[in-house]
Scaffold this active site. Structure first.
Site, mmCIF file in Angstrom:
data_model
loop_
_atom_site.group_PDB
_atom_site.id
_atom_site.type_symbol
_atom_site.label_atom_id
_atom_site.label_comp_id
_atom_site.label_asym_id
_atom_site.label_seq_id
_atom_site.Cartn_x
_atom_site.Cartn_y
_atom_site.Cartn_z
ATOM 1 N N TYR A 48 0.877 -1.116 0.066
ATOM 2 C CA TYR A 48 -0.017 -0.065 0.076
ATOM 3 C C TYR A 48 0.990 1.179 -0.111
ATOM 4 C CZ TYR A 48 -3.568 -3.269 1.584
ATOM 5 O OH TYR A 48 -4.365 -4.232 1.802
ATOM 6 N N HIS A 103 1.128 -11.684 2.032
ATOM 7 C CA HIS A 103 -0.135 -11.135 1.065
ATOM 8 C C HIS A 103 -0.397 -11.741 -0.066
ATOM 9 C CE1 HIS A 103 -1.282 -6.592 -0.056
ATOM 10 N NE2 HIS A 103 -2.361 -7.522 -0.262
ATOM 11 N N LEU A 182 -18.109 -4.861 2.175
ATOM 12 C CA LEU A 182 -19.220 -4.239 1.609
ATOM 13 C C LEU A 182 -19.408 -4.439 0.220
ATOM 14 C CD1 LEU A 182 -18.957 -0.746 3.616
ATOM 15 C CD2 LEU A 182 -20.449 -2.741 4.224
ATOM 16 N N ILE A 222 -12.588 -4.794 7.900
ATOM 17 C CA ILE A 222 -11.672 -3.709 7.895
ATOM 18 C C ILE A 222 -11.863 -2.863 6.896
ATOM 19 C CG2 ILE A 222 -9.577 -4.761 9.188
ATOM 20 C CD1 ILE A 222 -8.704 -5.848 6.533
ATOM 21 N N SER A 225 -11.842 3.844 4.582
ATOM 22 C CA SER A 225 -12.636 5.021 4.074
ATOM 23 C C SER A 225 -11.822 6.209 4.464
ATOM 24 C CB SER A 225 -13.947 5.054 4.903
ATOM 25 O OG SER A 225 -14.405 6.181 4.516
ATOM 26 N N ASN A 234 -18.743 3.063 10.476
ATOM 27 C CA ASN A 234 -18.195 1.821 10.277
ATOM 28 C C ASN A 234 -17.823 0.957 11.473
ATOM 29 O OD1 ASN A 234 -18.821 1.848 7.502
ATOM 30 N ND2 ASN A 234 -16.610 2.166 7.020
#
Length: 281
Positions: A48, A103, A182, A222, A225, A234
């Site tokens: 990331y 990962h 989501l 997790i 946002s 959340n």
């Protein structure tokens, strides 16, 4: 907050914040906001390229390090690097990682797993696990490991509930952690009439209903946002419970519909990709 207990006795919050696709500035702001709202679980990764920002946010928050459950993930390019864990610790500016994951099942992930086991034995990591592994790949790790994986992070949401995978994991004492909880922003999923109906009943948003379903189904969530209101919402999941009948209605929604499936070509690309972890802000 509710907690899951990992197979080595460590407790992990059932809800946290993810930092996937957040720039360093966004990740720092989101994590700082999340910690001030009461979050104590933070997820990041080498890939990331925002680990330094996450480390800064933890320091700026003023919250004692022992109260924060920090997880990150080793990227395939670093599986064979002798100092991969130490460099990750440096970027996060911390003396330990609460949960460290492999990962991707790409490159020499067995070497990567052994590297994590060494860090675990040295006390640099409190728990280790896997991300995006299939049952066959998990079995391969189980057959060679000295320290059992505690967590599998993978795609789970009401349209892809991974029931068989979860049965397998439960038998092995491995907890599931959902990314895309989501549904990768799928409007059709979020706007399912059942979630709207339950939202009205409980005074919650459709997203909060979905996240509550996850928690009651045993999935750690997790969601990521950068929107402060969404970050607050959340975590606002612990003052209501869905009934058994409502849970069953959501379980019946399973379509085995995934938004992400890795191919051999993708895994080959992952193994060759080297994130610019040293150049991050």
């Amino acid at each position: 907050m509710e907690y899951a207990t990992l197979n080595n006795g460590i407790k992990i919050p059932m809800a946290g914040i993810g930092t996937f696709l957040l720039t360093p500035d966004e990740a720092e702001a989101s994590v700082l906001s999340a910690l001030s709202c009461g979050y104590r679980l933070i997820d990041t990764a080498n890939a990331y390229v925002n680990e330094k920002a996450v480390g800064r946010a933890m320091k700026k928050s003023g919250i004692p390090r022992k109260e924060i459950f920090l997880e990150t993930k080793l990227w395939p390019a670093f599986y064979e690097q002798a100092d991969a864990v130490e460099k990750t610790l440096e970027r996060l500016d911390t003396d330990h990682i609460d949960l460290l994951l492999i990962h991707q099942p790409a490159g020499n992930y067995i070497a990567g797993y052994k590297r994590m086991e060494k860090a675990y034995k040295e006390g640099k990591v409190r728990a280790i696990g896997l991300s995006n592994f299939t049952p066959e790949q998990i079995k391969e790790v189980l057959d060679m490991c000295e320290v059992k994986p505690a967590v599998l992070q993978t795609e789970v949401h009401p349209y892809s509930q991974e029931k068989e995978l979860k049965k397998f994991l439960a038998k092995e004492g491995i907890v599931i952690q959902a990314w895309y909880p989501l549904g990768h922003g799928d409007k059709a999923l979020r706007e399912e009439p059942l979630f709207t109906e339950l939202g009205k009943k409980y005074g919650k948003s459709n997203s909060q209903i979905i996240l509550r379903w996850h928690i009651q189904d045993g999935n750690i969530v997790i969601p990521g946002s950068k929107n402060l209101q969404h970050i607050k919402d959340n975590l606002d999941l612990f003052d209501f419970s869905l009934t058994e009948g409502e849970m069953a209605q959501i379980v019946a929604m399973d379509k085995k519909k995934r938004y992400y499936t890795s191919t051999p070509e993708m895994l080959k690309q992952y193994a060759e990709m080297v994130p610019d972890v040293d150049g991050q802000k």
